[in-house]
Design a protein around this motif. Sequence first.
Motif, PDB file in Angstrom:
ATOM      1  N   ARG A   1     -19.229 -33.329  32.662  1.00 39.86           N
ATOM      2  CA  ARG A   1     -20.196 -34.334  33.110  1.00 39.86           C
ATOM      3  C   ARG A   1     -21.623 -33.778  33.197  1.00 39.86           C
ATOM      4  NH1 ARG A   1     -18.389 -38.911  33.142  1.00 39.86           N
ATOM      5  NH2 ARG A   1     -19.875 -39.843  34.570  1.00 39.86           N
ATOM      6  N   GLN A   2     -21.773 -32.453  33.180  1.00 39.48           N
ATOM      7  CA  GLN A   2     -23.094 -31.832  33.263  1.00 39.48           C
ATOM      8  C   GLN A   2     -23.916 -32.154  32.015  1.00 39.48           C
ATOM      9  OE1 GLN A   2     -24.722 -29.768  35.704  1.00 39.48           O
ATOM     10  NE2 GLN A   2     -26.371 -30.276  34.313  1.00 39.48           N
ATOM     11  N   LYS A   3     -25.204 -32.420  32.196  1.00 36.58           N
ATOM     12  CA  LYS A   3     -26.114 -32.688  31.083  1.00 36.58           C
ATOM     13  C   LYS A   3     -26.907 -31.433  30.768  1.00 36.58           C
ATOM     14  CE  LYS A   3     -26.841 -37.586  32.069  1.00 36.58           C
ATOM     15  NZ  LYS A   3     -27.869 -38.611  32.361  1.00 36.58           N
ATOM     16  N   PHE A   4     -27.309 -31.307  29.492  1.00 36.82           N
ATOM     17  CA  PHE A   4     -28.089 -30.162  29.034  1.00 36.82           C
ATOM     18  C   PHE A   4     -29.226 -30.620  28.137  1.00 36.82           C
ATOM     19  CE2 PHE A   4     -23.866 -28.530  29.919  1.00 36.82           C
ATOM     20  CZ  PHE A   4     -24.135 -27.375  30.635  1.00 36.82           C
ATOM     21  N   CYS A   5     -30.278 -29.825  28.072  1.00 34.89           N
ATOM     22  CA  CYS A   5     -31.385 -30.102  27.162  1.00 34.89           C
ATOM     23  C   CYS A   5     -30.907 -29.867  25.736  1.00 34.89           C
ATOM     24  CB  CYS A   5     -32.565 -29.176  27.457  1.00 34.89           C
ATOM     25  SG  CYS A   5     -33.336 -29.454  29.059  1.00 34.89           S
ATOM     26  N   THR A   6     -31.174 -30.814  24.850  1.00 35.28           N
ATOM     27  CA  THR A   6     -30.791 -30.691  23.443  1.00 35.28           C
ATOM     28  C   THR A   6     -31.913 -31.222  22.555  1.00 35.28           C
ATOM     29  OG1 THR A   6     -29.773 -32.890  23.396  1.00 35.28           O
ATOM     30  CG2 THR A   6     -28.327 -31.037  23.910  1.00 35.28           C
ATOM     31  N   THR A   7     -31.800 -30.967  21.267  1.00 34.47           N
ATOM     32  CA  THR A   7     -32.787 -31.477  20.315  1.00 34.47           C
ATOM     33  C   THR A   7     -32.477 -32.922  19.953  1.00 34.47           C
ATOM     34  OG1 THR A   7     -31.472 -30.636  18.483  1.00 34.47           O
ATOM     35  CG2 THR A   7     -33.236 -29.225  19.285  1.00 34.47           C
ATOM     36  N   LYS A   8     -33.485 -33.622  19.501  1.00 36.41           N
ATOM     37  CA  LYS A   8     -33.298 -34.997  19.044  1.00 36.41           C
ATOM     38  C   LYS A   8     -32.781 -34.964  17.612  1.00 36.41           C
ATOM     39  CE  LYS A   8     -36.781 -36.951  22.058  1.00 36.41           C
ATOM     40  NZ  LYS A   8     -38.005 -37.726  22.180  1.00 36.41           N
ATOM     41  N   ASN A   9     -32.211 -36.080  17.153  1.00 34.83           N
ATOM     42  CA  ASN A   9     -31.677 -36.120  15.796  1.00 34.83           C
ATOM     43  C   ASN A   9     -32.803 -36.292  14.780  1.00 34.83           C
ATOM     44  OD1 ASN A   9     -32.342 -38.848  15.813  1.00 34.83           O
ATOM     45  ND2 ASN A   9     -30.257 -39.572  15.575  1.00 34.83           N
ATOM     46  N   LEU A  10     -32.458 -36.432  13.515  1.00 37.19           N
ATOM     47  CA  LEU A  10     -33.408 -36.551  12.421  1.00 37.19           C
ATOM     48  C   LEU A  10     -34.377 -37.715  12.622  1.00 37.19           C
ATOM     49  CD1 LEU A  10     -34.233 -35.539   9.594  1.00 37.19           C
ATOM     50  CD2 LEU A  10     -32.562 -37.113   8.656  1.00 37.19           C
ATOM     51  N   PHE A  11     -33.920 -38.774  13.271  1.00 38.95           N
ATOM     52  CA  PHE A  11     -34.740 -39.960  13.501  1.00 38.95           C
ATOM     53  C   PHE A  11     -35.435 -39.931  14.865  1.00 38.95           C
ATOM     54  CE2 PHE A  11     -31.197 -41.120  10.710  1.00 38.95           C
ATOM     55  CZ  PHE A  11     -31.914 -41.427   9.573  1.00 38.95           C
ATOM     56  N   GLN A  12     -35.514 -38.730  15.463  1.00 39.14           N
ATOM     57  CA  GLN A  12     -36.159 -38.523  16.759  1.00 39.14           C
ATOM     58  C   GLN A  12     -35.523 -39.338  17.879  1.00 39.14           C
ATOM     59  OE1 GLN A  12     -38.557 -36.076  17.382  1.00 39.14           O
ATOM     60  NE2 GLN A  12     -37.718 -35.549  15.404  1.00 39.14           N
ATOM     61  N   GLN A  13     -34.196 -39.503  17.798  1.00 39.13           N
ATOM     62  CA  GLN A  13     -33.452 -40.201  18.841  1.00 39.13           C
ATOM     63  C   GLN A  13     -32.706 -39.176  19.676  1.00 39.13           C
ATOM     64  OE1 GLN A  13     -31.103 -42.580  16.176  1.00 39.13           O
ATOM     65  NE2 GLN A  13     -32.253 -44.428  16.682  1.00 39.13           N
ATOM     66  N   CYS A  14     -32.589 -39.467  20.942  1.00 42.08           N
ATOM     67  CA  CYS A  14     -31.853 -38.611  21.870  1.00 42.08           C
ATOM     68  C   CYS A  14     -30.473 -39.238  22.055  1.00 42.08           C
ATOM     69  CB  CYS A  14     -32.611 -38.538  23.189  1.00 42.08           C
ATOM     70  SG  CYS A  14     -31.920 -37.359  24.331  1.00 42.08           S
ATOM     71  N   LEU A  15     -29.500 -38.780  21.277  1.00 42.28           N
ATOM     72  CA  LEU A  15     -28.175 -39.391  21.286  1.00 42.28           C
ATOM     73  C   LEU A  15     -27.219 -38.641  22.206  1.00 42.28           C
ATOM     74  CD1 LEU A  15     -27.763 -40.105  17.479  1.00 42.28           C
ATOM     75  CD2 LEU A  15     -28.470 -41.688  19.261  1.00 42.28           C
ATOM     76  N   PRO A  16     -26.475 -39.379  23.011  1.00 39.61           N
ATOM     77  CA  PRO A  16     -25.499 -38.728  23.882  1.00 39.61           C
ATOM     78  C   PRO A  16     -24.303 -38.217  23.085  1.00 39.61           C
ATOM     79  CG  PRO A  16     -25.300 -41.087  24.075  1.00 39.61           C
ATOM     80  CD  PRO A  16     -26.480 -40.824  23.175  1.00 39.61           C
ATOM     81  N   TRP A  17     -23.610 -37.260  23.674  1.00 34.00           N
ATOM     82  CA  TRP A  17     -22.394 -36.733  23.071  1.00 34.00           C
ATOM     83  C   TRP A  17     -21.332 -37.818  23.082  1.00 34.00           C
ATOM     84  CZ3 TRP A  17     -17.531 -36.044  25.271  1.00 34.00           C
ATOM     85  CH2 TRP A  17     -16.631 -35.283  24.525  1.00 34.00           C
ATOM     86  N   ARG A  18     -20.489 -37.849  22.064  1.00 30.40           N
ATOM     87  CA  ARG A  18     -19.382 -38.812  22.024  1.00 30.40           C
ATOM     88  C   ARG A  18     -18.077 -38.068  21.819  1.00 30.40           C
ATOM     89  NH1 ARG A  18     -21.144 -43.893  18.448  1.00 30.40           N
ATOM     90  NH2 ARG A  18     -23.365 -43.785  18.707  1.00 30.40           N
ATOM     91  N   LYS A  19     -17.002 -38.720  22.210  1.00 28.54           N
ATOM     92  CA  LYS A  19     -15.684 -38.091  22.168  1.00 28.54           C
ATOM     93  C   LYS A  19     -15.186 -37.951  20.728  1.00 28.54           C
ATOM     94  CE  LYS A  19     -14.371 -39.979  26.645  1.00 28.54           C
ATOM     95  NZ  LYS A  19     -13.431 -40.816  27.380  1.00 28.54           N
ATOM     96  N   PRO A  20     -14.516 -36.821  20.434  1.00 26.93           N
ATOM     97  CA  PRO A  20     -13.915 -36.646  19.100  1.00 26.93           C
ATOM     98  C   PRO A  20     -12.603 -37.419  19.003  1.00 26.93           C
ATOM     99  CG  PRO A  20     -13.576 -34.686  20.432  1.00 26.93           C
ATOM    100  CD  PRO A  20     -14.407 -35.615  21.253  1.00 26.93           C
ATOM    101  N   ASN A  21     -12.057 -37.497  17.800  1.00 21.98           N
ATOM    102  CA  ASN A  21     -10.788 -38.209  17.579  1.00 21.98           C
ATOM    103  C   ASN A  21      -9.683 -37.628  18.456  1.00 21.98           C
ATOM    104  OD1 ASN A  21     -12.015 -39.783  15.691  1.00 21.98           O
ATOM    105  ND2 ASN A  21     -11.274 -38.628  13.949  1.00 21.98           N
ATOM    106  N   GLY A  22      -8.834 -38.526  18.944  1.00 22.17           N
ATOM    107  CA  GLY A  22      -7.711 -38.118  19.769  1.00 22.17           C
ATOM    108  C   GLY A  22      -7.948 -38.271  21.262  1.00 22.17           C
TER     109      GLY A  22
END
Length: 161
Positions: free
Chosen positions: A61-82
């Motif tokens: 649940r902890q948040k961390f500083c990350t880079t934005k994507n190619l379109f300069q969007q700040c996207l949250p992490w999403r769950k992998p398959n399963g």
Amino acid sequence: MAGAAGMLLLLLLGLLLPQEAPTSLQSRKGSAILSHKENGEACGQHSECQTNCCVRTSLNRQKFCTTKNLFQQCLPWRKPNGHRCSRHKDCYSDCCVQTGRQPDTFCTTKTMLQCVAWRKPDRDLCSSHNQCWSLCCIQMGESSRSRCWPRTGFLAQCLPL
């Protein structure tokens, strides 16, 4: 005259040499730099990060500083398959569906750009066509319950035998 020439020399040297910023300005600059965290550092909100992007990067649940994507969007992490999910946006694949007889839903891959849910095999009990893999739910007799049935006939229609 020597005194005036010496003063002029000091004045010229003062203009040519770099001057230090006032102490109050340095401390303000220093605190601004220290308040912006680098990628990978724990954060609570976007404004804390140099990239202005503070999101979850795992199941933690902890948040961390990350880079934005190619379109300069700040996207949250999403769950992998399963992993269990409750809506499509929970998953990296944008596909959260029932994967078996249990009503639980899980992140799965898309097939041919579609998110296809698990469906019942032939002869399983059903109440609608969408529940069956064959998309055919038929009541075979007046007293029998509806079951998934394979499509038959020239046009592969949903017909009883």
